[in-house]
Design a protein around this motif. Structure first.
Motif, mmCIF file in Angstrom:
data_model
loop_
_atom_site.group_PDB
_atom_site.id
_atom_site.type_symbol
_atom_site.label_atom_id
_atom_site.label_comp_id
_atom_site.label_asym_id
_atom_site.label_seq_id
_atom_site.Cartn_x
_atom_site.Cartn_y
_atom_site.Cartn_z
ATOM 1 N N GLU A 14 82.794 -45.191 -44.781
ATOM 2 C CA GLU A 14 82.864 -45.872 -43.487
ATOM 3 C C GLU A 14 82.363 -44.802 -42.412
ATOM 4 O O GLU A 14 81.760 -45.267 -41.259
ATOM 5 C CB GLU A 14 84.100 -46.408 -43.348
ATOM 6 C CG GLU A 14 84.374 -47.212 -44.099
ATOM 7 C CD GLU A 14 85.615 -47.511 -43.369
ATOM 8 O OE1 GLU A 14 86.346 -47.591 -42.007
ATOM 9 O OE2 GLU A 14 86.915 -48.432 -44.310
ATOM 10 N N THR A 15 82.153 -43.449 -42.303
ATOM 11 C CA THR A 15 81.858 -42.767 -41.153
ATOM 12 C C THR A 15 81.234 -41.736 -41.474
ATOM 13 O O THR A 15 80.935 -41.580 -42.761
ATOM 14 C CB THR A 15 83.166 -42.079 -40.302
ATOM 15 O OG1 THR A 15 83.755 -40.748 -41.743
ATOM 16 C CG2 THR A 15 84.096 -43.257 -40.360
ATOM 17 N N THR A 16 80.153 -40.760 -40.735
ATOM 18 C CA THR A 16 79.398 -39.735 -41.325
ATOM 19 C C THR A 16 80.410 -38.543 -41.554
ATOM 20 O O THR A 16 79.963 -37.644 -42.546
ATOM 21 C CB THR A 16 78.794 -39.649 -40.061
ATOM 22 O OG1 THR A 16 77.839 -40.391 -39.482
ATOM 23 C CG2 THR A 16 77.612 -38.405 -40.179
ATOM 24 N N GLU A 17 81.865 -38.350 -40.928
ATOM 25 C CA GLU A 17 82.214 -37.300 -41.766
ATOM 26 C C GLU A 17 82.765 -37.567 -42.655
ATOM 27 O O GLU A 17 83.096 -36.164 -43.606
ATOM 28 C CB GLU A 17 83.124 -37.216 -40.417
ATOM 29 C CG GLU A 17 83.521 -37.166 -38.610
ATOM 30 C CD GLU A 17 82.240 -38.250 -38.084
ATOM 31 O OE1 GLU A 17 81.683 -37.744 -37.048
ATOM 32 O OE2 GLU A 17 82.451 -39.187 -38.518
ATOM 33 N N ALA A 18 83.408 -38.253 -43.417
ATOM 34 C CA ALA A 18 83.203 -38.971 -44.297
ATOM 35 C C ALA A 18 82.812 -38.920 -45.520
ATOM 36 O O ALA A 18 83.176 -38.023 -46.277
ATOM 37 C CB ALA A 18 84.298 -40.500 -45.012
ATOM 38 N N LEU A 19 81.316 -38.884 -45.050
ATOM 39 C CA LEU A 19 80.339 -39.218 -45.841
ATOM 40 C C LEU A 19 79.599 -37.077 -46.061
ATOM 41 O O LEU A 19 80.030 -37.060 -47.251
ATOM 42 C CB LEU A 19 79.065 -39.692 -45.085
ATOM 43 C CG LEU A 19 77.215 -39.475 -46.143
ATOM 44 C CD1 LEU A 19 77.599 -39.564 -47.431
ATOM 45 C CD2 LEU A 19 76.937 -39.841 -45.246
ATOM 46 N N ASP A 20 79.585 -36.496 -45.208
ATOM 47 C CA ASP A 20 79.896 -35.039 -45.611
ATOM 48 C C ASP A 20 80.555 -34.613 -45.610
ATOM 49 O O ASP A 20 80.302 -33.392 -46.728
ATOM 50 C CB ASP A 20 79.601 -34.488 -43.715
ATOM 51 C CG ASP A 20 78.378 -35.427 -43.170
ATOM 52 O OD1 ASP A 20 77.361 -35.296 -43.779
ATOM 53 O OD2 ASP A 20 78.808 -34.954 -41.925
#
Length: 251
Positions: A184-190
């Motif tokens: 859902e978020t770039t933070e979760a992706l990273d």
């Protein structure tokens, strides 16, 4: 960030390659050349156990071929040379003895879909829709086609290639096997990219090398094949149809 770049860093055996271009992370020849060179370099570096390939900015992973460079092509040799840049990057990824993780934070178009398809493992956000727009310009995804077809099959490839005006959702890309997971978020992706990269660093490098060769079995002719495809694209980009299409987009 206004100037294009390709940069890399090595952190705890993780090689991180990042590219950027102010025109939605499009790919001119110099960026493509530097990407191929950097992937090869880190692949040969014994300190690096896994590679992460990402782009700068938050909105677009990659807009594909540089529009500015496309409209400036005036002969077949220059056209082939430009499109061979994509061939060189894909072949560098294919031959790299390390696993390459793709961090796809946003939309990706054309040659960018080819890059994502040549990753060994792709993670993305909910904003990472994909589009193969080449037929809409009268060219066709010839150079990236083998990588896309290998990853999502002939059926998936034909859908996105034929429906060249449509962005296909990240969920569709995950269903077809392009993305392993969507966040859902770039933070979760990273967080997920970092966790996976660290996990891959615990694997036997020799086993990874052989696994990589096994995964890419059947692509040994791509050095020649992708250059043949680059020649087709280089010829088509000079066609009256494509020149008119490019002019209409420019205006």
């Amino acid at each position: 960030m206004t100037k294009p770049y390709v940069k890399h860093d090595i952190d705890e055996h993780i090689g991180i390659i990042e590219f950027f271009h102010p025109a939605h992370n499009s790919l001119p020849s110099d960026i493509l050349s530097k990407l191929a060179e950097t992937i090869t370099e880190l692949g040969q570096n014994d300190e690096v156990l896994v590679i992460v390939l990402k782009s700068g900015g938050n909105r677009t992973f990659c807009a594909g071929a540089s529009f500015k460079e496309l409209v400036s092509i005036e002969d077949e040799a220059t056209g082939k040379q430009f499109f061979s840049g994509f061939a060189n990057v894909i072949n560098a990824m294919r031959k790299c003895p390390k696993f390459i993780i793709g961090r796809i934070q946003g939309k990706t178009v054309g040659g960018g879909v080819g890059l994502a398809s040549a990753m060994d493992y792709c993670l993305a956000t909910q904003y990472a829709a994909i589009k193969l727009s080449e037929l809409n310009l009268g060219i066709g995804p010839f150079v990236v086609g083998p990588a896309v077809e290998r990853k999502i099959g002939v059926s998936g490839m034909s859908q996105i290639a034929i429906d060249a005006n449509t962005f296909f959702s990240p969920e569709w890309a995950k269903q077809k096997g392009l993305y392993a997971d969507v966040f859902e978020t770039t933070e979760a992706l990273d967080d997920a990219v970092e966790a996976l990269a660290k996990q891959l660093c615990t694997y036997n490098p020799e086993a990874v090398k052989h696994m990589k060769q096994m995964f890419w079995r059947g692509t040994e002719d791509w050095d020649e094949l992708l250059m043949e495809r680059a020649e087709i694209s280089g010829r088509l980009v000079l066609s009256k149809f494509t020149k008119e299409k490019l002019d209409s987009h420019r205006n």
